[in-house]
Design a protein around this motif. Structure first.
Motif, short mmCIF file in Angstrom:
data_model
loop_
_atom_site.label_atom_id
_atom_site.label_comp_id
_atom_site.label_asym_id
_atom_site.label_seq_id
_atom_site.Cartn_x
_atom_site.Cartn_y
_atom_site.Cartn_z
N LYS A 213 98.29 80.46 -2.23
CA LYS A 213 98.37 79.27 -1.40
C LYS A 213 96.95 78.93 -0.92
CE LYS A 213 100.69 77.35 2.60
NZ LYS A 213 101.23 77.67 3.93
N THR A 214 96.54 77.72 -1.21
CA THR A 214 95.17 77.35 -0.86
C THR A 214 95.13 75.97 -0.22
OG1 THR A 214 94.89 76.40 -3.07
CG2 THR A 214 94.08 78.64 -2.75
N GLU A 215 93.97 75.68 0.32
CA GLU A 215 93.71 74.37 0.91
C GLU A 215 92.41 73.89 0.28
OE1 GLU A 215 95.44 71.67 3.43
OE2 GLU A 215 96.06 73.77 3.43
N LEU A 216 92.35 72.61 -0.07
CA LEU A 216 91.16 72.13 -0.77
C LEU A 216 90.53 70.95 -0.03
CD1 LEU A 216 89.81 72.56 -3.74
CD2 LEU A 216 90.89 70.37 -4.20
N TRP A 217 89.21 71.03 0.14
CA TRP A 217 88.49 69.89 0.70
C TRP A 217 87.40 69.50 -0.28
CZ3 TRP A 217 89.50 74.27 3.64
CH2 TRP A 217 90.30 74.10 4.76
N ALA A 218 87.15 68.20 -0.39
CA ALA A 218 86.03 67.75 -1.22
C ALA A 218 85.22 66.75 -0.39
CB ALA A 218 86.55 67.10 -2.48
N PHE A 219 83.89 66.94 -0.41
CA PHE A 219 83.02 66.05 0.37
C PHE A 219 81.93 65.50 -0.55
CE2 PHE A 219 84.33 69.61 3.09
CZ PHE A 219 85.00 68.93 4.10
N ASP A 220 81.63 64.22 -0.32
CA ASP A 220 80.46 63.67 -1.01
C ASP A 220 79.22 64.16 -0.28
OD1 ASP A 220 82.03 62.25 -2.75
OD2 ASP A 220 82.21 60.53 -1.38
N TYR A 221 78.24 64.59 -1.03
CA TYR A 221 77.05 65.13 -0.36
C TYR A 221 75.82 64.84 -1.19
CZ TYR A 221 74.39 68.19 2.67
OH TYR A 221 73.49 68.66 3.57
N GLU A 222 74.82 64.21 -0.54
CA GLU A 222 73.64 63.81 -1.32
C GLU A 222 72.38 64.55 -0.93
OE1 GLU A 222 73.47 59.57 -1.02
OE2 GLU A 222 75.48 59.33 -1.88
N ASN A 223 72.37 65.20 0.23
CA ASN A 223 71.15 65.90 0.66
C ASN A 223 70.85 67.11 -0.22
OD1 ASN A 223 70.98 64.05 2.66
ND2 ASN A 223 71.51 65.45 4.34
N ASP A 224 69.65 67.63 -0.04
CA ASP A 224 69.24 68.81 -0.81
C ASP A 224 69.48 70.10 -0.04
OD1 ASP A 224 68.43 67.14 -2.78
OD2 ASP A 224 66.37 66.99 -2.03
N VAL A 225 69.62 69.95 1.28
CA VAL A 225 69.77 71.14 2.12
C VAL A 225 71.14 71.08 2.81
CG1 VAL A 225 68.82 72.43 4.07
CG2 VAL A 225 67.28 71.18 2.53
N LEU A 226 71.81 72.23 2.84
CA LEU A 226 73.11 72.28 3.53
C LEU A 226 73.15 73.48 4.48
CD1 LEU A 226 76.14 71.24 3.67
CD2 LEU A 226 76.63 73.09 2.07
N ASN A 227 73.51 73.20 5.73
CA ASN A 227 73.75 74.29 6.68
C ASN A 227 75.24 74.60 6.67
OD1 ASN A 227 71.10 74.67 7.87
ND2 ASN A 227 71.39 72.58 8.66
N ILE A 228 75.56 75.87 6.67
CA ILE A 228 76.98 76.24 6.79
C ILE A 228 77.16 76.92 8.12
CG2 ILE A 228 78.88 77.52 5.75
CD1 ILE A 228 77.26 77.33 3.09
#
Lengths: 231, 201, 41
Positions: A95-110
């Motif tokens: 059982k999973t949950e899925l998110w998809a985001f458009d992302y154009e930057n080169d750096v991502l903070n999590i």
């Protein structure tokens, strides 16, 4: 509760003492009491078939009889499979949950926005995506005694804000479940004895989030989660 | 019982009808005890009667009480099950002995409840009669009871040993034998002990 | 002897029925007690 019982019993004794001496009152009530007793008895008798018609969820919760180890084994299994890159098969089976985001930057903070829980973040750089991040959350299994409550678990929340992916803790869930036991005196001859006290065990799997990001995406300095890279 | 995770809480409620049985036995004891008090014994005076007829009529009354008390108590689990269902507020009932229990288990449960109730009733009757017989026993009986809890016979207190003698018996036939013998002994000794007592005293 | 026996049986029966009627309050108490313990479960 204990106090209530004692009060009731004291009230009882006083009531009895009075009634016993004042015979007239009792006799005048005698017929009404007969009906009261018959009424009570018929409610009790009526509840017998009703009790057997009530739905019981045991079957749906039991599945294969679950034990605490199942949770741990499942975690290890998912971990292994993810590191081997078998995400698609895992998504089919769990059982999973899925998110998809458009992302154009080169750096991502999590960033994890809650302190009190641990989430394992897997990161796969893929050539499939160029301007998109995909996050897959694996629901942890939750097993209490031998019952599988995994379906009650609510997911974490994942949001993308500016250049950071924020992870919030799941909504708190309270699972109520009841066990209707064979009490005294039936339990003297049937059913396992619960006299020695009960034990209950519960275990829950880990929180797992799998990220697919474009190749070459840099992880920012504000990141505060442990990242497991999938090659 | 609850097991807290950081974000999950599990609450387990255990339900059983035991408390209904326990209160019913207490009721049996107190009622039988009160049957021996003055207000109740005036009734016997209205009939031409002696101590023995009074005892036998009371015995029949105790039997009736025990029958009705254990009948209602034995049916209470079903009503409790229905009430739990109505008020379970989103909870699950994961285990339900009603589903797995056999019909004969309920019948034996009823017989067991009846015997327990009867033994408590005749005990209440005995104590009540003894206290009518000699007021000093009002003090002596509780003292003996508390003493019995403490006096060692083997590993446990004497009273505990007596309770275990009945409650730990796992054979229904032996249990029934023990119970019937005890009930007869208690009831007959009540009759013998108070034989010389006046109906109204 | 047999006459006395019949009389005694008769008296016991009368006395028993009288008690059953007069002390029926005992059963009201039983019902109250059981209902209290059922709903406080």
């Amino acid at each position: 509760m204990g106090m209530l019982i004692i009060l009731v019993i004291i009230g009882l004794i006083v009531y009895f003492m009075k009634k016993g001496i004042d015979n007239k009152i009792i006799r005048s009530n005698s017929k009404g009491l007969k009906w009261l007793f018959l009424g009570y008895l018929s409610i009790l008798v009526l509840s017998v078939p009703v009790a057997f018609l009530l739905p019981i969820e045991t079957e749906s919760l039991k599945g294969e009889i679950a034990k605490g180890d199942v949770v741990h084994e499942q975690d290890i299994y998912i971990e292994d499979a993810l590191l081997k890159g078998e995400i698609e098969e895992l998504v089919d089976k769990n059982k999973t949950e899925l998110w998809a985001f458009d992302y154009e930057n080169d750096v991502l903070n999590i960033e994890q926005k809650a302190e009190e829980f641990y989430v394992a973040v897997y990161l796969e750089e893929t050539s499939e995506y160029t301007e998109m991040i995909e996050a897959t959350y694996f629901y942890p299994r939750l097993i209490v005694d031998e019952w599988d409550f995994s379906n009650e678990v609510s997911p974490i929340r994942v949001e993308l804000k500016n250049n950071s992916l924020n992870i919030y803790e799941p909504l708190s869930v309270t699972i109520n479940h009841g066990e209707f036991e064979m009490g005294f005196p039936m339990s003297q001859f049937y059913g396992e004895s619960k006299m020695m006290g009960r034990s209950s065990s519960s275990s829950m799997g880990g929180q797992i989030l799998y990220l697919k990001v474009p190749e070459g995406l840099e992880i920012g300095d504000d990141t505060n989660v442990d990242i497991i890279k999938v090659e | 019982m609850s097991a807290g995770f950081d974000i999950f809480e599990v609450k387990i409620n255990y339900y059983s009808a035991s408390s209904v049985f326990v209160l019913t036995m207490l009721w049996g004891f107190i009622t039988a005890f009160l049957l021996t008090t003055k207000g109740y014994r005036y009734a016997d005076f209205m009939f031409v009667t002696n101590r023995l007829t009074s005892h036998l009529a009371n015995g029949l009354f105790l039997l009736t009480m025990s029958f009705l008390g254990s009948l209602t108590a034995s049916l209470s689990p079903f009503l409790i099950r229905v009430i739990i269902f109505i008020y379970q507020d989103e909870g699950h009932i994961t285990e339900d002995f009603l589903m797995s229990a056999q019909a004969h288990e309920f019948i034996i449960g009823f017989a067991t409840a009846f015997l327990y109730l009867l033994v408590f009733s005749v005990l209440g009757y005995l104590f009540g009669m003894l206290i009518q017989f000699n007021k000093a026993l009002q003090v002596i009986i509780p003292v003996v009871f508390l003493g019995g809890l403490m006096i060692n016979s083997g590993e446990q207190g004497m009273i505990i040993s007596i309770i275990n003698f009945f409650m730990m018996e796992s054979s229904f036939v032996l249990f029934t034998l023990k119970m019937i013998v005890s009930i007869l002994v208690i009831y007959l000794s009540t009759i013998l002990l108070t034989n010389k007592m006046e109906v109204i005293r | 002897m047999s006459l006395a026996k019949i009389n005694m049986d008769d008296t016991i029966k009368k006395l028993y029925l009288f008690k059953l009627n007069s002390y029926s309050g005992v059963f009201t108490t039983l019902i109250f007690l059981q209902i209290i313990s059922i709903i406080s479960i």
